[in-house]
Write a protein that holds these residues in place. Sequence first.
Motif, PDB file in Angstrom:
ATOM      1  N   GLN A 120      56.502  97.348  90.695  1.00 43.67           N
ATOM      2  CA  GLN A 120      55.683  98.567  90.781  1.00 43.67           C
ATOM      3  C   GLN A 120      55.864  99.482  89.569  1.00 43.67           C
ATOM      4  O   GLN A 120      55.216 100.509  89.473  1.00 43.67           O
ATOM      5  CB  GLN A 120      56.030  99.351  92.048  1.00 43.67           C
ATOM      6  N   GLY A 121      56.805  99.121  88.719  1.00 40.34           N
ATOM      7  CA  GLY A 121      56.991  99.903  87.504  1.00 40.34           C
ATOM      8  C   GLY A 121      58.185 100.840  87.535  1.00 40.34           C
ATOM      9  O   GLY A 121      58.368 101.660  86.626  1.00 40.34           O
ATOM     10  N   VAL A 122      58.985 100.741  88.577  1.00 39.38           N
ATOM     11  CA  VAL A 122      60.188 101.570  88.637  1.00 39.38           C
ATOM     12  C   VAL A 122      61.183 101.071  87.596  1.00 39.38           C
ATOM     13  O   VAL A 122      61.380  99.859  87.445  1.00 39.38           O
ATOM     14  CB  VAL A 122      60.833 101.519  90.044  1.00 39.38           C
ATOM     15  N   LEU A 123      61.763 101.988  86.868  1.00 34.98           N
ATOM     16  CA  LEU A 123      62.809 101.618  85.912  1.00 34.98           C
ATOM     17  C   LEU A 123      64.127 102.197  86.407  1.00 34.98           C
ATOM     18  O   LEU A 123      64.205 103.372  86.765  1.00 34.98           O
ATOM     19  CB  LEU A 123      62.511 102.195  84.525  1.00 34.98           C
ATOM     20  N   PHE A 124      65.127 101.368  86.455  1.00 37.62           N
ATOM     21  CA  PHE A 124      66.463 101.841  86.830  1.00 37.62           C
ATOM     22  C   PHE A 124      67.424 101.033  85.982  1.00 37.62           C
ATOM     23  O   PHE A 124      67.699  99.872  86.272  1.00 37.62           O
ATOM     24  CB  PHE A 124      66.700 101.618  88.324  1.00 37.62           C
ATOM     25  N   MET A 125      67.868 101.617  84.888  1.00 38.89           N
ATOM     26  CA  MET A 125      68.596 100.828  83.902  1.00 38.89           C
ATOM     27  C   MET A 125      69.552 101.676  83.090  1.00 38.89           C
ATOM     28  O   MET A 125      69.527 102.897  83.140  1.00 38.89           O
ATOM     29  CB  MET A 125      67.583 100.153  82.970  1.00 38.89           C
ATOM     30  N   ASP A 126      70.410 100.982  82.353  1.00 37.66           N
ATOM     31  CA  ASP A 126      71.343 101.650  81.459  1.00 37.66           C
ATOM     32  C   ASP A 126      70.566 102.443  80.406  1.00 37.66           C
ATOM     33  O   ASP A 126      69.549 101.996  79.889  1.00 37.66           O
ATOM     34  CB  ASP A 126      72.234 100.608  80.794  1.00 37.66           C
ATOM     35  N   PHE A 127      71.067 103.620  80.117  1.00 42.04           N
ATOM     36  CA  PHE A 127      70.348 104.508  79.214  1.00 42.04           C
ATOM     37  C   PHE A 127      70.238 103.924  77.801  1.00 42.04           C
ATOM     38  O   PHE A 127      69.211 104.072  77.131  1.00 42.04           O
ATOM     39  CB  PHE A 127      71.036 105.876  79.162  1.00 42.04           C
ATOM     40  N   ALA A 128      71.271 103.254  77.347  1.00 39.75           N
ATOM     41  CA  ALA A 128      71.249 102.693  75.992  1.00 39.75           C
ATOM     42  C   ALA A 128      70.150 101.645  75.871  1.00 39.75           C
ATOM     43  O   ALA A 128      69.386 101.634  74.894  1.00 39.75           O
ATOM     44  CB  ALA A 128      72.609 102.087  75.658  1.00 39.75           C
ATOM     45  N   ALA A 129      70.053 100.786  76.866  1.00 39.77           N
ATOM     46  CA  ALA A 129      69.012  99.755  76.848  1.00 39.77           C
ATOM     47  C   ALA A 129      67.639 100.414  76.937  1.00 39.77           C
ATOM     48  O   ALA A 129      66.685 100.003  76.264  1.00 39.77           O
ATOM     49  CB  ALA A 129      69.219  98.795  78.015  1.00 39.77           C
ATOM     50  N   ALA A 130      67.559 101.475  77.742  1.00 38.84           N
ATOM     51  CA  ALA A 130      66.286 102.164  77.920  1.00 38.84           C
ATOM     52  C   ALA A 130      65.813 102.784  76.615  1.00 38.84           C
ATOM     53  O   ALA A 130      64.626 102.792  76.301  1.00 38.84           O
ATOM     54  CB  ALA A 130      66.422 103.232  79.003  1.00 38.84           C
ATOM     55  N   LEU A 131      66.768 103.274  75.823  1.00 38.05           N
ATOM     56  CA  LEU A 131      66.411 103.888  74.539  1.00 38.05           C
ATOM     57  C   LEU A 131      65.735 102.882  73.620  1.00 38.05           C
ATOM     58  O   LEU A 131      64.807 103.218  72.885  1.00 38.05           O
ATOM     59  CB  LEU A 131      67.676 104.410  73.847  1.00 38.05           C
ATOM     60  N   ALA A 132      66.222 101.661  73.671  1.00 38.67           N
ATOM     61  CA  ALA A 132      65.635 100.623  72.832  1.00 38.67           C
ATOM     62  C   ALA A 132      64.298 100.150  73.393  1.00 38.67           C
ATOM     63  O   ALA A 132      63.370  99.864  72.650  1.00 38.67           O
ATOM     64  CB  ALA A 132      66.609  99.458  72.704  1.00 38.67           C
ATOM     65  N   GLU A 133      64.188 100.112  74.713  1.00 38.11           N
ATOM     66  CA  GLU A 133      62.993  99.536  75.330  1.00 38.11           C
ATOM     67  C   GLU A 133      61.890 100.553  75.627  1.00 38.11           C
ATOM     68  O   GLU A 133      60.717 100.210  75.639  1.00 38.11           O
ATOM     69  CB  GLU A 133      63.376  98.813  76.635  1.00 38.11           C
ATOM     70  N   HIS A 134      62.267 101.765  75.949  1.00 37.61           N
ATOM     71  CA  HIS A 134      61.261 102.767  76.342  1.00 37.61           C
ATOM     72  C   HIS A 134      61.457 104.085  75.597  1.00 37.61           C
ATOM     73  O   HIS A 134      61.591 105.145  76.208  1.00 37.61           O
ATOM     74  CB  HIS A 134      61.340 103.030  77.859  1.00 37.61           C
ATOM     75  N   PRO A 135      61.475 104.013  74.253  1.00 36.08           N
ATOM     76  CA  PRO A 135      61.792 105.229  73.492  1.00 36.08           C
ATOM     77  C   PRO A 135      60.788 106.363  73.698  1.00 36.08           C
ATOM     78  O   PRO A 135      61.178 107.525  73.764  1.00 36.08           O
ATOM     79  CB  PRO A 135      61.802 104.752  72.035  1.00 36.08           C
ATOM     80  N   GLU A 136      59.494 106.022  73.838  1.00 35.24           N
ATOM     81  CA  GLU A 136      58.491 107.106  73.941  1.00 35.24           C
ATOM     82  C   GLU A 136      58.675 107.872  75.239  1.00 35.24           C
ATOM     83  O   GLU A 136      58.574 109.106  75.267  1.00 35.24           O
ATOM     84  CB  GLU A 136      57.058 106.563  73.899  1.00 35.24           C
ATOM     85  N   LEU A 137      58.898 107.126  76.307  1.00 35.61           N
ATOM     86  CA  LEU A 137      59.079 107.766  77.607  1.00 35.61           C
ATOM     87  C   LEU A 137      60.257 108.738  77.559  1.00 35.61           C
ATOM     88  O   LEU A 137      60.173 109.894  77.999  1.00 35.61           O
ATOM     89  CB  LEU A 137      59.329 106.687  78.679  1.00 35.61           C
ATOM     90  N   ILE A 138      61.346 108.269  77.010  1.00 35.84           N
ATOM     91  CA  ILE A 138      62.553 109.106  76.954  1.00 35.84           C
ATOM     92  C   ILE A 138      62.320 110.314  76.049  1.00 35.84           C
ATOM     93  O   ILE A 138      62.670 111.434  76.389  1.00 35.84           O
ATOM     94  CB  ILE A 138      63.763 108.272  76.493  1.00 35.84           C
ATOM     95  N   GLU A 139      61.664 110.059  74.938  1.00 33.52           N
ATOM     96  CA  GLU A 139      61.408 111.135  73.993  1.00 33.52           C
ATOM     97  C   GLU A 139      60.598 112.253  74.664  1.00 33.52           C
ATOM     98  O   GLU A 139      60.894 113.441  74.520  1.00 33.52           O
ATOM     99  CB  GLU A 139      60.642 110.599  72.778  1.00 33.52           C
ATOM    100  N   ARG A 140      59.574 111.828  75.418  1.00 33.51           N
ATOM    101  CA  ARG A 140      58.669 112.792  76.032  1.00 33.51           C
ATOM    102  C   ARG A 140      59.434 113.762  76.938  1.00 33.51           C
ATOM    103  O   ARG A 140      59.159 114.941  76.998  1.00 33.51           O
ATOM    104  CB  ARG A 140      57.608 112.046  76.850  1.00 33.51           C
ATOM    105  N   TYR A 141      60.433 113.269  77.633  1.00 33.61           N
ATOM    106  CA  TYR A 141      61.141 114.136  78.583  1.00 33.61           C
ATOM    107  C   TYR A 141      62.425 114.720  78.015  1.00 33.61           C
ATOM    108  O   TYR A 141      62.719 115.890  78.205  1.00 33.61           O
ATOM    109  CB  TYR A 141      61.425 113.369  79.873  1.00 33.61           C
ATOM    110  N   LEU A 142      63.188 113.888  77.325  1.00 36.99           N
ATOM    111  CA  LEU A 142      64.505 114.347  76.870  1.00 36.99           C
ATOM    112  C   LEU A 142      64.382 115.468  75.845  1.00 36.99           C
ATOM    113  O   LEU A 142      65.217 116.364  75.791  1.00 36.99           O
ATOM    114  CB  LEU A 142      65.283 113.167  76.282  1.00 36.99           C
ATOM    115  N   LEU A 143      63.345 115.406  75.040  1.00 39.96           N
ATOM    116  CA  LEU A 143      63.225 116.413  73.986  1.00 39.96           C
ATOM    117  C   LEU A 143      62.493 117.658  74.464  1.00 39.96           C
ATOM    118  O   LEU A 143      62.348 118.620  73.731  1.00 39.96           O
ATOM    119  CB  LEU A 143      62.517 115.819  72.763  1.00 39.96           C
TER     120      LEU A 143
END
Lengths: 444, 276
Positions: free
Chosen positions: A113-136
């Motif tokens: 369904q698109g739920v992501l539940f993963m280590d943050f380091a791996a997520a940074l490499a795989e989903h940088p835009e998503l993280i950027e949008r919220y973290l920044l």
Amino acid sequence: MISTQLENSLSRSRIEALAQARHEPAWMLSRRLEAREAAHELELPSSRYTQVRGLNLAELQPVGLDLEATSADAVGAKRALPLCDSQDQTDGLLIHLNGRLVHSELQAELAHQGVLFMDFAAALAEHPELIERYLLRESPELSDKITALQRALTGGGVLLYVPPNVEVQRPLKAINLLTEENIGLFQQVLIIAEPGSRVSYVEELGSLDRQLETASAYAGDTRVYVGQAARVDVAGVQNWAPQIFNFSRRQGRLERDGRLRWTFGWLGGRLTLSQVESRFEGPGTQVEDVQIFFADGRQHFDLVSNLIHSQPHTQGKVTVKGVLKDKAKAVFWGRIRIDPEAQQANSFQSERSLMLNEGPRSVAIPSLEIEANDVRCTHAASSSQLDQEQIFYLMTRGLNENQAKKAIVDGFFEPTVRQIPLASAQEQIRALVDRKWQNLPAEV
Amino acid sequence: MTGELAIKNLHVQIEGKEIIRGLDLYVKQGEIHAIMGPNGSGKSTLALTLMGHPKYQVTQGTISYKGQDLLALSPDERARAGLFLAFQYPFEVSGVPLSRFLLQAVKARAPETKAQSNGRPVRRPLGQFRKLLHEKMEILKVDKSFAGRYLNEGFSGGEKKRVEVLQMLVLQPEIAILDETDSGLDIDSVKIVAQGVNSLRGPEFGALVITHYQRILNYLKPDFVHVMVKGRLVKSGGSELAEELEERGYDWILQEVGAASTESAEEKGADPDERS
């Protein structure tokens, strides 16, 4: 410059190298470098009641920065898994051991369904835009050395993303184990609940019964985004070994009609500084913040809860309850801010502590900043001793003195524990209170 | 062996003030004793002293049960020895569900009941405990929802008293002290509570019932009635004494024993049987 573990890790070249090795986006590197500068200038966090003493920051070895899998990970997983094996049903589980991800699972249907539940380091490499949008998005200010270190040296952590209207039925659990001396565990947790979604996230911090000779430190930053009409539960149980310094900073931001419930159980560690900030950024938003602590020895808990009402028709409720013994100390800062536009806000906070002897100290500092004129805003704080009449009453039924005191302590926590939305977290807090009680000498 | 609660020449102080001033009383298993008397005569002090309340200081005399010195025992040890007190003002203990607490109390008492081996069940598994609790709740017409409610919290005065008796029925003491359990109860409740107490009656159950009213005694039919004045038992008799007190009040007794309050009568006051 004195060359120490921490200084080495903070060198510009080291940070650049690790960002590259981790395939981090450029913005992450600049974020790290900016925080690195600040780390050199900022002081350790402190307040009128709380100082960080006995932590040799310079000798801390930051962990979780190196992503290469090692054979130790498998060993760690083998060791950690059975101990973490909780009876409760979860839809996902992440285990970090000393900063390294050693186990990861997520129910297949949710992943689909698109739920992501993963280590943050791996997520940074795989989903940088998503993280950027919220973290920044309006990052919390770097207020002290620890928050700067956490940002500069972020190792692992968790990304939890729930797409619009997806309801995750059972809790997603992240277990974070710190079992080594002289390490610094700097983590980032990012939870994004899209509009109409529903999710429960449970975090356990523990040391697998390891007793450490010298101090280690954990610094975690948690950011929670609650989309329109989404419902999010965030629970955390901190049961570190006694030598661990805990620095937690959490921020929740809610959009229209969103609901967020925080639940924390504070039991372990030597010094805990915790900040929970809830920002009501949409009308009709609701936040509940329940925190329970049990402090003994020379443990010190400094807990901040911040409710920031910026929109009309918002509701906030903070309940803090703690038991103190020996020479323990607890400080609770309850802050409520109601902006001029936030009419019809309803905000309430209460702090109650129960002392088991004469030694401990408990301080509650409420601060209310109200700029709207049609609001309800209240606070209550109390501190009490064990009631000798209650003890006598229970003893006349056959309970010995220790059992009677324990019954009163359980009873003190129980109504608050029952408010905890997750049954598994309720059980865990009860069990940890039991265990902590049993370590106490018979006569309290 | 029939147990006997033996109180001899008891003197009790609170904060330096003597409240009980030479009291003798013997309560055997199988007997119901009533203590009546004007306010402030020391009845509640006696009840709390028997259970070992830390504020009450015994300065003279002895209390024993089955030959064991109760004064050397803590309140929980006295409970395990077979005593029970239904409080006049039961305490509220927030967050402690009634049933969970009672189960813990039953378990805490279990080793002793085993030692007595009176044919009572020794350790009740959970299911049996629930059954027992529900049975007793029915006798006392206490709603089952009370099992999950926090001990006495938010209970009305009458509910608290009933739940005291409920605790007694579940814990099945050998000697129960009921401190004004009937005060503040309506007529029906007094009857229900009395039925509860009567359900325990038998050769193994003795009780000391402190009351201001004859009504509950009509149901309990005490074997002995004592009148307590200024820290002593000044008159003893059978049920008929309670009736007389209900009719005539205490004035006549106060007059009869008027001398008892003076120092010279101290010795005589200690033996109420001789007086009546």
